[in-house]
Design a protein around this motif. Structure first.
Motif, PDB file in Angstrom:
ATOM      1  N   ILE A 206      41.362 100.156  55.672  1.00  0.00           N
ATOM      2  CA  ILE A 206      41.404  98.741  55.285  1.00  0.00           C
ATOM      3  C   ILE A 206      40.063  98.083  55.596  1.00  0.00           C
ATOM      4  O   ILE A 206      39.514  97.324  54.800  1.00  0.00           O
ATOM      5  N   PHE A 207      39.535  98.401  56.772  1.00  0.00           N
ATOM      6  CA  PHE A 207      38.238  97.841  57.170  1.00  0.00           C
ATOM      7  C   PHE A 207      37.108  98.457  56.352  1.00  0.00           C
ATOM      8  O   PHE A 207      36.199  97.744  55.892  1.00  0.00           O
ATOM      9  N   ILE A 208      37.143  99.755  56.165  1.00  0.00           N
ATOM     10  CA  ILE A 208      36.113 100.441  55.381  1.00  0.00           C
ATOM     11  C   ILE A 208      36.058  99.872  53.966  1.00  0.00           C
ATOM     12  O   ILE A 208      34.978  99.585  53.428  1.00  0.00           O
ATOM     13  N   ASP A 209      37.212  99.681  53.339  1.00  0.00           N
ATOM     14  CA  ASP A 209      37.259  99.140  51.972  1.00  0.00           C
ATOM     15  C   ASP A 209      36.750  97.698  51.933  1.00  0.00           C
ATOM     16  O   ASP A 209      36.050  97.294  50.986  1.00  0.00           O
ATOM     17  N   PHE A 210      37.103  96.900  52.958  1.00  0.00           N
ATOM     18  CA  PHE A 210      36.637  95.511  53.016  1.00  0.00           C
ATOM     19  C   PHE A 210      35.118  95.463  53.055  1.00  0.00           C
ATOM     20  O   PHE A 210      34.488  94.670  52.338  1.00  0.00           O
ATOM     21  N   CYS A 211      34.508  96.304  53.898  1.00  0.00           N
ATOM     22  CA  CYS A 211      33.049  96.332  54.003  1.00  0.00           C
ATOM     23  C   CYS A 211      32.414  96.774  52.683  1.00  0.00           C
ATOM     24  O   CYS A 211      31.421  96.196  52.222  1.00  0.00           O
ATOM     25  N   SER A 212      33.013  97.783  52.071  1.00  0.00           N
ATOM     26  CA  SER A 212      32.478  98.292  50.803  1.00  0.00           C
ATOM     27  C   SER A 212      32.558  97.236  49.705  1.00  0.00           C
ATOM     28  O   SER A 212      31.587  97.011  48.964  1.00  0.00           O
ATOM     29  N   GLU A 213      33.699  96.569  49.587  1.00  0.00           N
ATOM     30  CA  GLU A 213      33.907  95.578  48.538  1.00  0.00           C
ATOM     31  C   GLU A 213      33.002  94.353  48.702  1.00  0.00           C
ATOM     32  O   GLU A 213      32.657  93.689  47.717  1.00  0.00           O
ATOM     33  N   ASN A 214      32.612  94.067  49.958  1.00  0.00           N
ATOM     34  CA  ASN A 214      31.777  92.889  50.216  1.00  0.00           C
ATOM     35  C   ASN A 214      30.322  93.248  50.515  1.00  0.00           C
ATOM     36  O   ASN A 214      29.547  92.387  50.944  1.00  0.00           O
ATOM     37  N   ASN A 215      29.987  94.528  50.266  1.00  0.00           N
ATOM     38  CA  ASN A 215      28.609  95.001  50.450  1.00  0.00           C
ATOM     39  C   ASN A 215      28.106  94.721  51.866  1.00  0.00           C
ATOM     40  O   ASN A 215      26.986  94.216  52.068  1.00  0.00           O
ATOM     41  N   LEU A 216      28.921  95.058  52.860  1.00  0.00           N
ATOM     42  CA  LEU A 216      28.585  94.830  54.260  1.00  0.00           C
ATOM     43  C   LEU A 216      28.482  96.157  55.004  1.00  0.00           C
ATOM     44  O   LEU A 216      29.247  97.094  54.734  1.00  0.00           O
ATOM     45  N   SER A 217      27.570  96.228  55.949  1.00  0.00           N
ATOM     46  CA  SER A 217      27.576  97.362  56.876  1.00  0.00           C
ATOM     47  C   SER A 217      28.758  97.186  57.812  1.00  0.00           C
ATOM     48  O   SER A 217      29.368  96.109  57.879  1.00  0.00           O
ATOM     49  N   TYR A 218      29.097  98.229  58.578  1.00  0.00           N
ATOM     50  CA  TYR A 218      30.204  98.102  59.519  1.00  0.00           C
ATOM     51  C   TYR A 218      29.890  97.058  60.591  1.00  0.00           C
ATOM     52  O   TYR A 218      30.778  96.304  61.014  1.00  0.00           O
ATOM     53  N   LEU A 219      28.649  97.000  61.027  1.00  0.00           N
ATOM     54  CA  LEU A 219      28.250  95.990  62.003  1.00  0.00           C
ATOM     55  C   LEU A 219      28.437  94.590  61.417  1.00  0.00           C
ATOM     56  O   LEU A 219      29.002  93.696  62.070  1.00  0.00           O
TER      57      LEU A 219
END
Length: 277
Positions: A206-219
């Motif tokens: 869920i977190f990985i997909d959120f970061c990917s969809e919003n073009n964000l690094s994990y940090l």
């Protein structure tokens, strides 16, 4: 506006971490972390009497007098004198006059009668000059049960999987009364910085997909939860090196509408609550 960071003291003790284990750091590394924090205007360190070795390790740096400290205590009626003695000893070792705040660390596990006594005890610590303010460390909204007392400070979890305090009316009322909320566990014990390593990939996806969809690094994805809200005014972060602190401070604020964060109702408490790990 830059992030108002507090340096986590647990990582400066004799070993820390469940998901990402940080062994006891060398005196040289601790000094470098403190030097880096001072250079970047991070002057407060979050302690607890449970953080074994943290006070002595910080004092060994010969820099403790240049910082402000808050701490947490485990309260019981029978331990009041011991708590005071230990607080006085810690202040002497740290070479500071008082703590900024002292929080009850075990609020979630003490009963109503003992909570009332613990609040009186906290007020006495303020009167004794051992701290400027007092409050509690909590995990759940249901623990916001203070009667007429308005804590100066409440420390509570804030991360991608723990956003419940942001929407709570009791929390909002305390903020209006002047209570300072301090976030902790923004990286979920380090898990959100390395989500692929989790044994529960269904939850971290869920977190990985959120970061990917919003073009964000994990940090960026982890920090965005703090950046996008107005309940928590400061954030405690645990670091293991000066570079980690620099990365956090150098990362620009990531503002998101809280409505874009996905629901995590389907994620088990065994994952979202580190006490169950």
């Amino acid at each position: 506006m830059k992030r108002n960071l507090i340096l986590g003291g647990a990582q400066l003790g004799n070993g820390y971490g469940k998901f990402v284990h940080i062994p006891k750091m060398s005196p040289e590394n601790i000094r470098k972390i403190l030097e880096s924090a001072k250079m970047r205007d991070v002057f407060e360190i979050d302690l607890a009497q449970d953080y074994v070795g943290a006070v002595d390790n910080i004092a060994t740096s010969n820099m403790s007098s240049q910082f402000i400290f808050s701490t947490k205590i485990k309260y019981s009626v029978d331990s009041q004198n011991d708590i005071i003695s230990k607080l006085i000893a810690e202040l002497k070792v740290l070479q500071v006059e008082r703590f900024r705040t002292i929080l009850i660390h075990n609020w979630s596990s003490i009963g109503q009668e003992e909570r009332i006594k613990s609040v009186k005890f906290l007020k006495s610590l303020v009167s004794l000059g051992l701290c400027e303010g007092a409050g509690v460390s909590i995990y759940e909204i249901e623990e916001i049960d203070f009667g007429t007392w308005v804590p100066d400070c409440i420390q509570a979890p804030l991360n991608f999987y723990n956003r419940k305090f942001l929407y709570d009316q009791a929390t909002q009322a305390l903020v209006a009364e002047g209570t300072q909320f301090v976030g902790r566990s923004i990286f979920h014990q380090g898990l959100l910085l390395n989500p692929e390593l989790s044994s529960n990939l269904g939850a971290t996806k869920i977190f990985i997909d959120f970061c990917s969809e919003n073009n964000l690094s994990y940090l960026q994805g982890a920090l965005s939860v703090y950046d996008s809200q107005n309940v928590f005014t400061s954030l405690t972060v645990g670091i293991a090196s000066p570079n980690q602190l620099q990365e956090i401070l150098n990362e620009g604020r990531i503002l998101k509408n809280l409505e874009v964060y996905p629901a995590i109702d389907s994620v088990s408490l065994d994952f979202t609550d580190p006490r169950r790990w």
